[in-house]
Scaffold this motif. Structure first.
Motif, PDB file in Angstrom:
ATOM      1  N   VAL A   1       0.862  -1.178   0.000  1.00 61.23           N
ATOM      2  CA  VAL A   1       0.000   0.000   0.000  1.00 61.23           C
ATOM      3  C   VAL A   1       0.895   1.223   0.000  1.00 61.23           C
ATOM      4  O   VAL A   1       1.854   1.280   0.765  1.00 61.23           O
ATOM      5  CB  VAL A   1      -0.874   0.052   1.266  1.00 61.23           C
TER       6      VAL A   1
ATOM      7  N   ILE B   1      -8.023   3.754   1.634  1.00 60.29           N
ATOM      8  CA  ILE B   1      -7.308   2.577   1.143  1.00 60.29           C
ATOM      9  C   ILE B   1      -8.305   1.524   0.641  1.00 60.29           C
ATOM     10  O   ILE B   1      -8.099   0.881  -0.371  1.00 60.29           O
ATOM     11  CB  ILE B   1      -6.408   1.992   2.255  1.00 60.29           C
TER      12      ILE B   1
ATOM     13  N   VAL C   1      -3.531   6.871  -4.191  1.00 58.53           N
ATOM     14  CA  VAL C   1      -3.681   5.746  -3.281  1.00 58.53           C
ATOM     15  C   VAL C   1      -3.463   4.492  -4.116  1.00 58.53           C
ATOM     16  O   VAL C   1      -4.222   4.215  -5.036  1.00 58.53           O
ATOM     17  CB  VAL C   1      -5.080   5.710  -2.649  1.00 58.53           C
TER      18      VAL C   1
END
Lengths: 263, 156, 267
Positions: C5, C50, C61
């Motif tokens: 991420v 997220i 993102v």
């Protein structure tokens, strides 16, 4: 003075705009439900469960109310008809008022306050406790998994409840008219059969109840899904469901009646 | 709440709904005995049908033998054309007389058939020629009042 | 090693209220990362960004190499099947038993036969120590138990990314320790990456690999737990040691106290 008037007009304007906006949202939500209805029928168990909650659990109140409404119609109808010496058409009066109007409308109102409010509260609480958000995060669409089955469950239950209401009402009228007052049982049924038409009266009544089922279920799931995620928001949404869907039933009833029974 | 109990109850619920519909259709409505079987159509022209409506019964000797399926106006003769849907079990002679009657003083209007003596029967699509219009209460009263007034004038 | 991420300069606002401005952070594969900060600093918002439930006003993102805000619904749902989120109060489905809650995802997303699902559910419940509670309803569970069931549900399909929203909130010290150890153990066992959003400093410093501090919509400090404990930064020091006053004032900005009181009297 001028300011006050302007303020009043602004208030009316705001209310109208708000109302139209909500109706638009409702229509969009309806389209969304129809679009995501596949799951409800592919996995029929989900919908059957909701038929249980909105239909089976409303059975008692619908049947008892139907019986009493029919009995009261019998008493009041007899009192009026007696003055014109036409007691034997009591069956007609009871049956026609029930299958055309009271069956769908009263059953619809009871359904809105019994099952509709429960639907709103349940969906609202699922939203408030983040269950819907959790479902969404699990890649399960809450509209398809939670909202649509409830909607269809209500749409299926409503006509069945209206039919049961009407049938119980006719039995109630029979109890009072024939058993209690002593009208001839043969003429009670014969007059009724001569006057009540299957297509025009009974089928139109069923159509009405289907429309009411769609209206009440749609308002109920929409208010639940749209409620503020707080205890107060859910309780306000529940109240709105009962008020809005009751008004919708009465308004739609007028429109449908004017199309079905004019002339 | 297990799956089988839900299924059982929903089954009972739907069955009850179907039973209610059958009860309403057969016992309350006219899908039962009162239905017209093997229907054939006749038409009859009336000068005035009064308050006659579609779906009103057609009776002969007090027995329902059919229903009125539609009413419209003949644009050439300005007469009401009434289409009767007759029960296939009953046939009537060619010279049958059709009248518009009222059940009771204020009851609903219906068509009464009085059979004649013709050996041939009316078939599907035939027209009943001998008809009598509805009795219009207002006309009756005004006729009665005019005749009374004339009597009074003549007496003077 | 590329991170699972990554957020780059993410800004987000609810209407006119700015929540995040310019947040940049990374979650490497297989690591347990904590995001800490006071209440209302946008930690939960970060998770929703997220997960794709919210879209940033600007910034990037990226999850598993895909830009989340750009995904259409189907692709987003496909991505969400690879991640899992533990909600603040569990968000268990109240109309289902514990067993059905844990089985929910398996039934929705797989065609596994019922006996296989049964075995898997029992394994997941065993992992959180609640195999005996399978027949209970969520309303019959204590807060700590509900959290553990939610955890079992979250790991049902072995996600690559686990997100925990305040997993320690409102728990007694024992349950708190249990949940903390479970999070650490599950991360290692699944080989997943985890993000823990929390303001419980002491508990999380024991289990995580890396910490981001969030304040005023920005990352104000970051580092391994050792670095954080040793930090001289006054803000971090105040947060870690729980001092009431410091760079974060006790009082919400307001007109002066005297004026407010006297003002009320005068009115």
């Amino acid at each position: 003075m001028l300011e006050r008037t302007a303020y009043a007009f602004r208030l009316i304007g705001a209310k109208v705009v708000n109302g139209v906006w909500r109706v638009g949202q409702l229509a969009r939500f309806f389209a969304l439900i129809l679009l995501h209805s596949g799951t409800s029928f592919r996995r029929l168990q989900l919908t059957l469960r909701e038929v249980y909650f909105s239909g089976v659990l409303s059975l008692i109140i619908i049947m008892v109310s139907g019986l009493f409404v029919g009995m009261v119609l019998g008493l009041q109808g007899f009192d009026t008809l007696q003055r014109y010496g036409s007691e034997e058409i009591l069956g007609v009066l009871v049956a026609l008022s029930l299958v055309r109007e009271l069956g769908p409308v009263v059953a619809g109102l009871l359904f809105a306050s019994r099952a509709g409010s429960a639907m709103t509260a349940e969906i609202g609480l699922m939203k408030a406790t983040e269950q819907l958000a959790a479902m969404d995060m699990m890649a399960v669409d809450p509209v398809a998994r939670v909202v649509a089955p409830r909607f269809w469950g209500g749409v299926i239950s409503m006509p069945i409840l209206a039919l049961l209401f009407s049938a119980m009402g006719v039995l109630g009228g029979y109890l009072v008219g024939v058993m209690l007052i002593g009208i001839d049982s043969g003429s009670f049924w014969a007059q009724m059969q001569a006057a009540v038409d299957f297509r025009r009266d009974i089928l139109n009544g069923v159509i009405k109840s289907v429309v009411f089922g769609v209206a009440v279920s749609l308002v109920a799931v929409f208010e639940g899904y749209d409620s503020d995620a707080t205890a107060e928001g859910v309780s306000r949404a529940t109240t709105r469901t009962v008020v809005t869907s009751s008004l919708a039933i009465l308004g739609l009833d007028f429109i449908l009646t004017s199309f079905m029974f004019r002339g | 709440m297990t799956r089988t109990t839900v299924d059982l109850w929903v089954g009972i619920f739907v069955t009850m709904g179907v039973a209610a519909l059958v009860f309403l259709a057969l016992k309350v409505g006219n899908l039962g005995g009162g239905q017209v079987r093997n229907p054939y159509e006749l038409t009859a022209n009336f000068d005035n049908i009064g308050g006659l409506k579609a779906r009103a019964p057609v009776k002969s000797a007090g027995v329902v033998v059919g229903r009125i399926s539609s009413i419209h106006l003949d644009k050439q003769h300005y007469q009401a054309v009434v289409t009767l849907q007759m029960d296939g079990r009953y046939t009537f002679p060619k010279d049958t007389f059709a009248t518009i009657n009222t059940s009771g003083l204020l009851g609903e209007q219906y068509i009464g058939l009085e059979p004649g003596g013709d050996p041939e029967d009316l078939g599907a699509g035939d027209v009943i020629k001998k008809t009598q219009s509805a009795v219009v209460l207002e006309k009756l009263i005004s006729q009665f009042m005019f005749s009374k007034a004339e009597e009074g004038a003549a007496a003077k | 090693m590329p991170s699972l991420v990554s957020l780059r300069d993410v800004c987000f606002s609810y209407g006119s209220r700015d929540v995040l401005h310019g947040v940049t952070l990374d979650v490497p594969r297989g690591k347990l990362v904590a995001i800490m900060g006071g209440s209302g600093c946008g930690k939960t918002t970060l998770m929703r960004l997220i997960g794709g439930q919210l879209k940033p006003r600007s910034g990037q993102v990226t999850v598993c190499g895909a830009s989340v805000p750009a995904l259409d619904r189907e692709a987003l749902y496909a991505l969400r099947r690879r991640m899992s989120m533990l909600f603040q109060f569990g968000a268990l489905f109240t109309d289902m038993t514990v067993f059905d809650n844990v089985a929910f995802l398996m039934r929705e997303h797989s065609d596994m036969p019922e006996p296989v699902i049964r075995d898997l559910v029992l394994m997941k419940l065993h992992a959180v120590g609640l195999r005996g509670a399978e027949a209970l309803l969520p309303s019959e569970l204590s807060g700590g138990m509900a959290r553990r069931v939610a955890l079992a549900r979250a790991i049902a399909l072995d996600p690559e990314l686990m997100m925990y929203d305040e997993p320690f909130a409102g728990l007694d010290p024992i349950s708190l320790g249990v949940i903390g150890q479970l999070i650490r153990r599950l991360n290692n066992a699944l080989g997943a990456s985890s993000i823990v959003v929390t303001h419980d400093v002491q508990e999380s410093l024991q289990i995580v690999d890396y910490v981001y501090f969030l304040s005023g919509g920005k990352v104000v400090a970051e580092g391994t737990p050792e670095e954080i404990r040793a930090s001289r930064d006054p803000w971090v020091h105040q947060f870690v040691w729980g001092e009431t006053d410091g760079p974060v004032p006790f009082q919400v900005p307001a007109p002066s106290y005297e004026e407010a009181l006297l003002g009320v009297q005068r009115a």
